[in-house]
Design a protein around this motif. Sequence first.
Motif, PDB file in Angstrom:
ATOM      1  N   SER A  52       0.845  -1.196   0.000  1.00  0.00           N
ATOM      2  CA  SER A  52       0.000   0.000   0.000  1.00  0.00           C
ATOM      3  C   SER A  52       0.873   1.235   0.000  1.00  0.00           C
ATOM      4  O   SER A  52       1.651   1.458   0.925  1.00  0.00           O
ATOM      5  N   SER A  53       0.717   2.042  -1.042  1.00  0.00           N
ATOM      6  CA  SER A  53       1.462   3.299  -1.122  1.00  0.00           C
ATOM      7  C   SER A  53       0.654   4.467  -0.567  1.00  0.00           C
ATOM      8  O   SER A  53       1.103   5.603  -0.597  1.00  0.00           O
ATOM      9  N   MET A  54      -0.553   4.194  -0.048  1.00  0.00           N
ATOM     10  CA  MET A  54      -1.455   5.280   0.357  1.00  0.00           C
ATOM     11  C   MET A  54      -1.558   5.486   1.862  1.00  0.00           C
ATOM     12  O   MET A  54      -1.676   6.611   2.325  1.00  0.00           O
ATOM     13  N   THR A  55      -1.552   4.399   2.628  1.00  0.00           N
ATOM     14  CA  THR A  55      -1.867   4.510   4.055  1.00  0.00           C
ATOM     15  C   THR A  55      -0.632   4.866   4.875  1.00  0.00           C
ATOM     16  O   THR A  55      -0.187   4.109   5.738  1.00  0.00           O
ATOM     17  N   ARG A  56      -0.091   6.043   4.622  1.00  0.00           N
ATOM     18  CA  ARG A  56       1.074   6.533   5.363  1.00  0.00           C
ATOM     19  C   ARG A  56       0.767   7.939   5.858  1.00  0.00           C
ATOM     20  O   ARG A  56       0.151   8.742   5.143  1.00  0.00           O
ATOM     21  N   ASP A  57       1.196   8.249   7.083  1.00  0.00           N
ATOM     22  CA  ASP A  57       0.847   9.534   7.692  1.00  0.00           C
ATOM     23  C   ASP A  57       1.464  10.715   6.950  1.00  0.00           C
ATOM     24  O   ASP A  57       0.865  11.781   6.844  1.00  0.00           O
ATOM     25  N   ASN A  58       2.694  10.535   6.467  1.00  0.00           N
ATOM     26  CA  ASN A  58       3.418  11.575   5.746  1.00  0.00           C
ATOM     27  C   ASN A  58       4.227  10.919   4.644  1.00  0.00           C
ATOM     28  O   ASN A  58       4.688   9.789   4.803  1.00  0.00           O
TER      29      ASN A  58
END
Length: 417
Positions: free
Chosen positions: A272-278
């Motif tokens: 997943s390349s999306m679920t990151r805080d920053n």
Amino acid sequence: MSLITDLTRMYLTHSTKPFIFTNDFDKVLPYDNGSEFGLYVHIPFCKSICNFCPYCKVIYDEETAKGYIDALIKEIHLVGRQWNGRRRATSLYFGGGTPALLADRITDIISALREHFIITDGIGIELHPDNVNVSVLKTLKSAGVDKISIGIQSFQDKYRRVLQRRKFDIKDISKALNEVHFETVSMDFIFALPTQTFGDLKNDIDMAFANGANHIAIYPLIDFTFTKNKVPAMPKKEKRKLLDDITNYCISKGYVRKSIWTFASEESASYSSMTRDNFFGFGCSATSLFKDQFKINTFSVLEYCKRIDANILPTALTNRFVKRQRMIYYLFWKLYSTRLKVKEFEEFFDIPLNKIYGLEFRLLQVLGFLTRDEEGYKMTLKGAFYYHYYENFYTLSYIDKMWGIMRKEAFPKDMRL
């Protein structure tokens, strides 16, 4: 559709203020040394353009691609040299486009990033089925890639024709995957196609796991206004049953749900390349997300290269969040993983979740969208469907408009969402 998202935004932010993007940007990016960051690299080249794909892409040309990769590496150094020492990055993902068209340059890009970042949790890259061969896989593995995501979309000829995708031989893909091992092998599929049944998707899921995948992603077809896709939408009731049936089947097989759309046969498999805080984004159309702002690079390959040649960051637009806007952005993508850990929210914003959205989360429990446990909240099947249902409004109200503008103008003056 914009009315629904506008009213939601105003209620949750306690403000009528929209998301305002302007063409100003910080020359030194606001990196917070105490936060974990991910990295994303966009490579926009494709041999052909799929009719349903909304992402920033152009037809592959060898000379243009060479110049673009040179500019991309230069952008990495422009950003990375803003601070002393190497920064910690949890992950790196390559998207596109078809990044593997330039597999021989992936090593150069990763080497440039490693001059400025310590990548701790793996490197992932998207692949077209045409690129899944032993030669390409060995090249990527030697560069440091340990996660791959293959855009299958469907194993069935009737749906490949709907999506205008070329035929491929799953036996060749399986053979290559058996020869070159990766930590995560994800396969992407599209659901909610005309006449598509649970049996169709079950066959795709079973075939994926039987031929080298340990992770799958099943995304709904979304009709962006600027694509050439003419596939009719599946009715809401049918779509909900299909999503529930897929979920129940995967759970019955013992697969781990990683997000709204993704399941894994092994706990360690993730993509997943999306679920990151920053995160930092590099390349045309890439976005960067920080504690207090969100920025978007120009979508124009030509203008991107011109900016980099002039030693100027290719930022086209920047949104400077008010705090509650940042909170709902955070919550939206955290819930995409079907889990929200209360402690993580409170550490990120330094304020109790219950103080800000206690009423709303109690209501979501009453409605049967979420359940509560010791760590926080977990999404139910009902909640997952309505997340998907609302995400469609969000996509067409915000992302469709944003990308539509950015595709027409390299550097818009401003944008309001």
